[in-house]
Design a protein around this motif. Structure first.
Motif, PDB file in Angstrom:
ATOM      1  N   ASN A  14       0.898  -1.257   0.110  1.00  0.00           N
ATOM      2  CA  ASN A  14      -0.050   0.003   0.019  1.00  0.00           C
ATOM      3  C   ASN A  14       0.859   1.200  -0.105  1.00  0.00           C
ATOM      4  OD1 ASN A  14      -2.289  -1.532   0.091  1.00  0.00           O
ATOM      5  ND2 ASN A  14      -2.548  -1.608   2.195  1.00  0.00           N
ATOM      6  N   THR A  15       2.019   1.138   0.652  1.00  0.00           N
ATOM      7  CA  THR A  15       2.932   2.333   0.647  1.00  0.00           C
ATOM      8  C   THR A  15       3.371   2.617  -0.667  1.00  0.00           C
ATOM      9  OG1 THR A  15       3.432   1.886   2.934  1.00  0.00           O
ATOM     10  CG2 THR A  15       4.948   3.339   1.686  1.00  0.00           C
ATOM     11  N   LEU A  16       3.863   1.403  -1.364  1.00  0.00           N
ATOM     12  CA  LEU A  16       4.520   1.584  -2.514  1.00  0.00           C
ATOM     13  C   LEU A  16       3.505   2.196  -3.772  1.00  0.00           C
ATOM     14  CD1 LEU A  16       6.636   1.496  -4.701  1.00  0.00           C
ATOM     15  CD2 LEU A  16       6.108  -0.931  -4.949  1.00  0.00           C
ATOM     16  N   ILE A  17       2.244   1.620  -3.365  1.00  0.00           N
ATOM     17  CA  ILE A  17       1.018   2.248  -4.206  1.00  0.00           C
ATOM     18  C   ILE A  17       0.672   3.674  -4.209  1.00  0.00           C
ATOM     19  CG2 ILE A  17      -1.487   2.043  -4.640  1.00  0.00           C
ATOM     20  CD1 ILE A  17      -1.534  -0.801  -4.070  1.00  0.00           C
ATOM     21  N   VAL A  18       0.827   4.342  -2.765  1.00  0.00           N
ATOM     22  CA  VAL A  18       0.764   5.686  -2.610  1.00  0.00           C
ATOM     23  C   VAL A  18       1.795   6.388  -3.169  1.00  0.00           C
ATOM     24  CG1 VAL A  18       0.947   7.427  -0.710  1.00  0.00           C
ATOM     25  CG2 VAL A  18      -0.729   5.377  -0.610  1.00  0.00           C
ATOM     26  N   LEU A  19       3.096   5.857  -3.047  1.00  0.00           N
ATOM     27  CA  LEU A  19       4.239   6.782  -3.711  1.00  0.00           C
ATOM     28  C   LEU A  19       4.345   6.622  -4.973  1.00  0.00           C
ATOM     29  CD1 LEU A  19       6.948   5.258  -1.328  1.00  0.00           C
ATOM     30  CD2 LEU A  19       6.134   7.526  -1.529  1.00  0.00           C
ATOM     31  N   LEU A  20       3.617   5.761  -5.910  1.00  0.00           N
ATOM     32  CA  LEU A  20       3.740   5.688  -7.328  1.00  0.00           C
ATOM     33  C   LEU A  20       2.635   6.513  -7.922  1.00  0.00           C
ATOM     34  CD1 LEU A  20       4.089   1.752  -7.996  1.00  0.00           C
ATOM     35  CD2 LEU A  20       5.560   3.520  -8.727  1.00  0.00           C
ATOM     36  N   SER A  21       1.515   6.633  -6.847  1.00  0.00           N
ATOM     37  CA  SER A  21       0.580   7.417  -7.161  1.00  0.00           C
ATOM     38  C   SER A  21       0.845   9.188  -7.196  1.00  0.00           C
ATOM     39  CB  SER A  21      -0.734   7.345  -6.385  1.00  0.00           C
ATOM     40  OG  SER A  21      -1.224   6.478  -6.469  1.00  0.00           O
ATOM     41  N   ARG A  22       1.834   9.288  -6.211  1.00  0.00           N
ATOM     42  CA  ARG A  22       2.292  10.695  -6.114  1.00  0.00           C
ATOM     43  C   ARG A  22       3.403  10.957  -7.304  1.00  0.00           C
ATOM     44  NH1 ARG A  22       4.139  10.573   0.307  1.00  0.00           N
ATOM     45  NH2 ARG A  22       2.154  10.610   1.019  1.00  0.00           N
ATOM     46  N   LEU A  23       4.024   9.908  -7.670  1.00  0.00           N
ATOM     47  CA  LEU A  23       5.031  10.159  -8.961  1.00  0.00           C
ATOM     48  C   LEU A  23       4.343  10.318 -10.236  1.00  0.00           C
ATOM     49  CD1 LEU A  23       7.769   7.636  -7.814  1.00  0.00           C
ATOM     50  CD2 LEU A  23       8.309   9.880  -8.037  1.00  0.00           C
ATOM     51  N   ILE A  24       3.153   9.631 -10.277  1.00  0.00           N
ATOM     52  CA  ILE A  24       2.319   9.955 -11.481  1.00  0.00           C
ATOM     53  C   ILE A  24       1.794  11.393 -11.277  1.00  0.00           C
ATOM     54  CG2 ILE A  24      -0.005   9.251 -12.587  1.00  0.00           C
ATOM     55  CD1 ILE A  24       0.523   6.319 -11.230  1.00  0.00           C
ATOM     56  N   ASN A  25       0.984  11.799 -10.173  1.00  0.00           N
ATOM     57  CA  ASN A  25       0.656  13.062 -10.098  1.00  0.00           C
ATOM     58  C   ASN A  25       1.761  14.241 -10.300  1.00  0.00           C
ATOM     59  OD1 ASN A  25      -1.715  12.262  -9.401  1.00  0.00           O
ATOM     60  ND2 ASN A  25      -1.386  12.184  -7.312  1.00  0.00           N
ATOM     61  N   LYS A  26       3.017  14.069  -9.932  1.00  0.00           N
ATOM     62  CA  LYS A  26       3.960  15.011 -10.239  1.00  0.00           C
ATOM     63  C   LYS A  26       4.573  14.781 -11.707  1.00  0.00           C
ATOM     64  CE  LYS A  26       5.571  14.953  -5.501  1.00  0.00           C
ATOM     65  NZ  LYS A  26       6.526  14.645  -4.374  1.00  0.00           N
ATOM     66  N   GLY A  27       3.931  13.801 -12.397  1.00  0.00           N
ATOM     67  CA  GLY A  27       4.604  13.979 -14.004  1.00  0.00           C
ATOM     68  C   GLY A  27       5.865  13.182 -14.008  1.00  0.00           C
ATOM     69  N   PHE A  28       6.326  12.357 -13.398  1.00  0.00           N
ATOM     70  CA  PHE A  28       7.317  11.563 -13.460  1.00  0.00           C
ATOM     71  C   PHE A  28       7.149   9.933 -14.224  1.00  0.00           C
ATOM     72  CE2 PHE A  28       9.066  14.261 -10.701  1.00  0.00           C
ATOM     73  CZ  PHE A  28      10.654  14.581 -10.637  1.00  0.00           C
ATOM     74  N   LEU A  29       5.762   9.492 -13.683  1.00  0.00           N
ATOM     75  CA  LEU A  29       5.536   8.288 -14.408  1.00  0.00           C
ATOM     76  C   LEU A  29       3.835   8.308 -15.252  1.00  0.00           C
ATOM     77  CD1 LEU A  29       6.353   6.065 -11.482  1.00  0.00           C
ATOM     78  CD2 LEU A  29       7.736   6.375 -13.460  1.00  0.00           C
ATOM     79  N   ARG A  30       3.902   7.389 -15.797  1.00  0.00           N
ATOM     80  CA  ARG A  30       2.355   7.109 -16.658  1.00  0.00           C
ATOM     81  C   ARG A  30       2.305   5.614 -16.201  1.00  0.00           C
ATOM     82  NH1 ARG A  30       2.337   9.247 -21.985  1.00  0.00           N
ATOM     83  NH2 ARG A  30       4.185   8.258 -22.103  1.00  0.00           N
ATOM     84  N   ALA A  31       0.915   5.296 -15.952  1.00  0.00           N
ATOM     85  CA  ALA A  31       0.494   3.951 -15.574  1.00  0.00           C
ATOM     86  C   ALA A  31      -0.429   3.567 -16.561  1.00  0.00           C
ATOM     87  CB  ALA A  31       0.109   3.972 -14.293  1.00  0.00           C
ATOM     88  N   LYS A  32      -0.342   2.437 -16.927  1.00  0.00           N
ATOM     89  CA  LYS A  32      -0.940   1.720 -18.053  1.00  0.00           C
ATOM     90  C   LYS A  32      -1.475   0.500 -17.436  1.00  0.00           C
ATOM     91  CE  LYS A  32      -1.338   0.084 -22.842  1.00  0.00           C
ATOM     92  NZ  LYS A  32      -0.634  -0.127 -24.006  1.00  0.00           N
TER      93      LYS A  32
END
Length: 125
Positions: free
Chosen positions: A43-61
């Motif tokens: 769950n912690t990793l999910i939150v961190l990945l969501s933050r990185l997506i929101n900050k424009g570092f990642l895209r998730a498919k």
């Protein structure tokens, strides 16, 4: 504009940047964190990945039940922005001040000093 990211987010990005594949799976990130001695709860990793997506570092498919992550900011881009911020904050924009501190503070190994010297002699071209 590339945003600042937390140390935990940076650890994740280093794993993703280091992945030779074009896309990175959640399990690859979890394994990478564990291998670095920094295991993370799902769950912690999910939150961190969501933050990185929101900050424009990642895209998730979403592929079935899994997400595939692709980078939108390269490691070189991030390093350049962070180095510029560091130079501005600590050395008032002076790269010479940083290099001087590295040399005078004996913060470079002999090999690093020689490599830096070669790069400076070579110039930008």
């Amino acid at each position: 504009m590339i945003q600042q990211i937390s140390d935990a987010e940076l650890e994740i990005m280093k794993i993703i940047w280091g992945n030779p594949e074009a896309v990175t799976l959640f399990s690859y990130i979890m394994d990478g964190l564990a291998a670095r001695g920094k295991p993370c709860q799902k769950n912690t990793l999910i939150v961190l990945l969501s933050r990185l997506i929101n900050k424009g570092f990642l895209r998730a498919k979403k592929i079935g039940r899994h997400n595939e992550y692709t980078t939108l900011v390269s490691e070189a881009q991030y390093q350049t922005v962070q180095t510029r911020n560091f130079l501005d904050k600590i050395y008032e924009g002076s790269a010479k001040g940083l290099v001087s501190t590295l040399i005078m503070g004996d913060l470079l190994a002999d090999e690093e000093y020689e490599e830096l010297k070669r790069l400076l002699e070579k110039g930008k071209g």
